[in-house]
Design a protein around this motif. Structure first.
Motif, mmCIF file in Angstrom:
data_model
loop_
_atom_site.group_PDB
_atom_site.id
_atom_site.type_symbol
_atom_site.label_atom_id
_atom_site.label_comp_id
_atom_site.label_asym_id
_atom_site.label_seq_id
_atom_site.Cartn_x
_atom_site.Cartn_y
_atom_site.Cartn_z
ATOM 1 N N VAL A 226 0.839 -1.204 0.000
ATOM 2 C CA VAL A 226 0.000 0.000 0.000
ATOM 3 C C VAL A 226 0.872 1.252 0.000
ATOM 4 N N VAL A 227 1.886 1.268 0.843
ATOM 5 C CA VAL A 227 2.773 2.434 0.930
ATOM 6 C C VAL A 227 3.500 2.648 -0.392
ATOM 7 N N LEU A 228 4.058 1.580 -0.947
ATOM 8 C CA LEU A 228 4.833 1.714 -2.180
ATOM 9 C C LEU A 228 3.964 2.180 -3.348
ATOM 10 N N ALA A 229 2.714 1.742 -3.368
ATOM 11 C CA ALA A 229 1.813 2.104 -4.472
ATOM 12 C C ALA A 229 1.601 3.613 -4.572
ATOM 13 N N ALA A 230 1.819 4.330 -3.480
ATOM 14 C CA ALA A 230 1.645 5.785 -3.514
ATOM 15 C C ALA A 230 2.792 6.478 -4.233
ATOM 16 N N PHE A 231 3.946 5.785 -4.341
ATOM 17 C CA PHE A 231 5.141 6.431 -4.877
ATOM 18 C C PHE A 231 5.690 5.798 -6.153
ATOM 19 N N ALA A 232 5.297 4.565 -6.441
ATOM 20 C CA ALA A 232 5.906 3.869 -7.574
ATOM 21 C C ALA A 232 4.983 2.773 -8.091
ATOM 22 N N ARG A 233 5.314 2.280 -9.293
ATOM 23 C CA ARG A 233 4.610 1.145 -9.883
ATOM 24 C C ARG A 233 5.499 -0.091 -9.714
ATOM 25 N N LEU A 234 4.977 -1.122 -9.090
ATOM 26 C CA LEU A 234 5.766 -2.311 -8.784
ATOM 27 C C LEU A 234 5.537 -3.395 -9.832
ATOM 28 N N ARG A 235 6.630 -3.959 -10.326
ATOM 29 C CA ARG A 235 6.582 -5.092 -11.258
ATOM 30 C C ARG A 235 7.432 -6.211 -10.687
ATOM 31 N N TYR B 283 19.666 8.930 -1.756
ATOM 32 C CA TYR B 283 20.619 8.192 -0.928
ATOM 33 C C TYR B 283 20.747 8.834 0.456
ATOM 34 N N ALA B 284 20.703 10.170 0.517
ATOM 35 C CA ALA B 284 20.922 10.888 1.767
ATOM 36 C C ALA B 284 19.724 10.887 2.702
ATOM 37 N N ALA B 285 18.626 10.219 2.324
ATOM 38 C CA ALA B 285 17.430 10.190 3.183
ATOM 39 C C ALA B 285 17.813 9.771 4.603
ATOM 40 N N PRO B 286 17.193 10.412 5.630
ATOM 41 C CA PRO B 286 15.979 11.232 5.564
ATOM 42 C C PRO B 286 16.171 12.656 5.040
ATOM 43 N N LYS B 287 17.433 13.111 4.875
ATOM 44 C CA LYS B 287 17.634 14.426 4.290
ATOM 45 C C LYS B 287 17.159 14.406 2.833
ATOM 46 N N GLY B 288 16.265 15.298 2.497
ATOM 47 C CA GLY B 288 15.754 15.372 1.140
ATOM 48 C C GLY B 288 14.680 14.351 0.812
ATOM 49 N N ALA B 289 14.272 13.562 1.818
ATOM 50 C CA ALA B 289 13.299 12.496 1.550
ATOM 51 C C ALA B 289 11.934 13.049 1.161
ATOM 52 N N VAL B 290 11.490 14.102 1.824
ATOM 53 C CA VAL B 290 10.165 14.649 1.529
ATOM 54 C C VAL B 290 10.093 15.124 0.086
ATOM 55 N N ARG B 291 11.120 15.839 -0.345
ATOM 56 C CA ARG B 291 11.148 16.331 -1.721
ATOM 57 C C ARG B 291 11.209 15.164 -2.708
ATOM 58 N N GLY B 292 12.035 14.161 -2.390
ATOM 59 C CA GLY B 292 12.169 13.015 -3.279
ATOM 60 C C GLY B 292 10.890 12.216 -3.392
ATOM 61 N N LEU B 293 10.226 11.991 -2.272
ATOM 62 C CA LEU B 293 8.981 11.235 -2.293
ATOM 63 C C LEU B 293 7.871 12.013 -2.998
ATOM 64 N N ALA B 294 7.839 13.334 -2.805
ATOM 65 C CA ALA B 294 6.839 14.153 -3.489
ATOM 66 C C ALA B 294 7.033 14.074 -5.003
ATOM 67 N N ARG B 295 8.284 14.075 -5.434
ATOM 68 C CA ARG B 295 8.574 13.946 -6.860
ATOM 69 C C ARG B 295 8.113 12.575 -7.374
ATOM 70 N N SER B 296 8.302 11.548 -6.559
ATOM 71 C CA SER B 296 7.903 10.203 -6.966
ATOM 72 C C SER B 296 6.388 10.065 -7.069
ATOM 73 N N VAL B 297 5.663 10.773 -6.231
ATOM 74 C CA VAL B 297 4.199 10.738 -6.320
ATOM 75 C C VAL B 297 3.751 11.218 -7.689
ATOM 76 N N VAL B 298 4.456 12.227 -8.213
ATOM 77 C CA VAL B 298 4.108 12.781 -9.524
ATOM 78 C C VAL B 298 4.630 11.883 -10.651
ATOM 79 N N ARG B 299 5.897 11.467 -10.555
ATOM 80 C CA ARG B 299 6.526 10.712 -11.640
ATOM 81 C C ARG B 299 6.126 9.237 -11.639
ATOM 82 N N ARG B 300 5.909 8.669 -10.455
ATOM 83 C CA ARG B 300 5.577 7.253 -10.284
ATOM 84 C C ARG B 300 6.516 6.348 -11.095
ATOM 85 N N PRO B 301 7.787 6.316 -10.702
ATOM 86 C CA PRO B 301 8.750 5.468 -11.417
ATOM 87 C C PRO B 301 8.385 3.987 -11.268
#
Length: 224
Positions: free
Chosen positions: A4-13, A147-165
């Motif tokens: 459930v958590v991963l589905a918010a940020f990425a597409r899993l195969r 890589y530096a998370a938790p530093k920059g994690a919020v920005r990175g995760l927000a970007r992933s919500v949009v891009r959904r890698p």
């Protein structure tokens, strides 16, 4: 929860399968979110492994409680008690549980993000238990959080919500390490199998990742 958590940020195969019973899952390590990715992938194919993780995870206020209840196995790297992790993993396998281990022992710093030279714990665990090792290759998790998370994690995760890698995980054919030689030779065989399983997942970017993470340092001292 991981799916459930991963589905918010990425597409899993997920591809491949894992044999029934106790096995050792040996995965490449490319991102701070790897545990979530691999828990989600294992759940997708009906496997619930005990995951070996660094002791720092267990000290985190909320995450520490979660991983303890999820049955994670603590690895106190750089301390005299680090060998306890091997004993705990042996007991888990003897009890019938799959165990997931990152043979590299850290998030990889190879410039091309290929698997680094592994530590011999995976071979020693296989030798002590006699079970097969399943190479697990994953790709795409490095795009979800820096890589530096938790530093920059919020920005990175927000970007992933949009891009959904897309995050891809492949469970390769199991290896029997009996007669594979020394722990070093057996470990090299496992890392070769992980790299072989990874190649199709990143066929479009074989040399270097398309996604550049400015927070990730590089280190060639353990490149294979």
């Amino acid at each position: 929860m991981a799916r459930v958590v991963l589905a918010a940020f990425a597409r899993l195969r997920v591809t491949g399968e894992v044999p029934d019973g106790p096995v050792i899952l040996a995965a490449n390590h490319i991102s701070p979110v790897d545990p979530v990715v691999l828990m989600a992938a294992c759940d997708a194919i009906g496997v619930a492994p005990r995951i070996m993780a660094t002791a720092g995870v267990f000290r985190a206020p909320l995450l520490g409680t979660v991983v303890r209840r999820a049955g994670y196995l603590q690895v106190a790297r750089g301390t005299a008690s680090v060998t306890q992790a091997l004993h705990d993993a042996i007991e888990a396998v003897a009890g019938g549980d799959p165990v997931l281990i990152y043979p590299e022992g850290r998030i990889g710093l190879d410039p091309g993000l290929w698997p680094e030279r592994g530590k011999t714990g995976v071979a020693r665990l296989a030798e002590a238990t006699g079970v097969q090792v399943v190479p697990v290759a994953q790709w795409g998790a490095h795009e979800v959080a820096p890589y530096a998370a938790p530093k920059g994690a919020v920005r990175g995760l927000a970007r992933s919500v949009v891009r959904r890698p897309q995050v891809s995980v492949h469970f390769g054919p199991p290896l029997t390490l009996a007669g594979a030689g020394s722990p070093r030779e057996a470990t090299d065989r496992v890392m070769d199998a992980i790299a072989a399983a990874l190649l199709p997942l990143r066929a479009a970017e074989p040399d270097t990742p398309r996604w550049h993470d400015p927070t990730r340092p590089t280190d060639t001292s353990r490149s294979r």
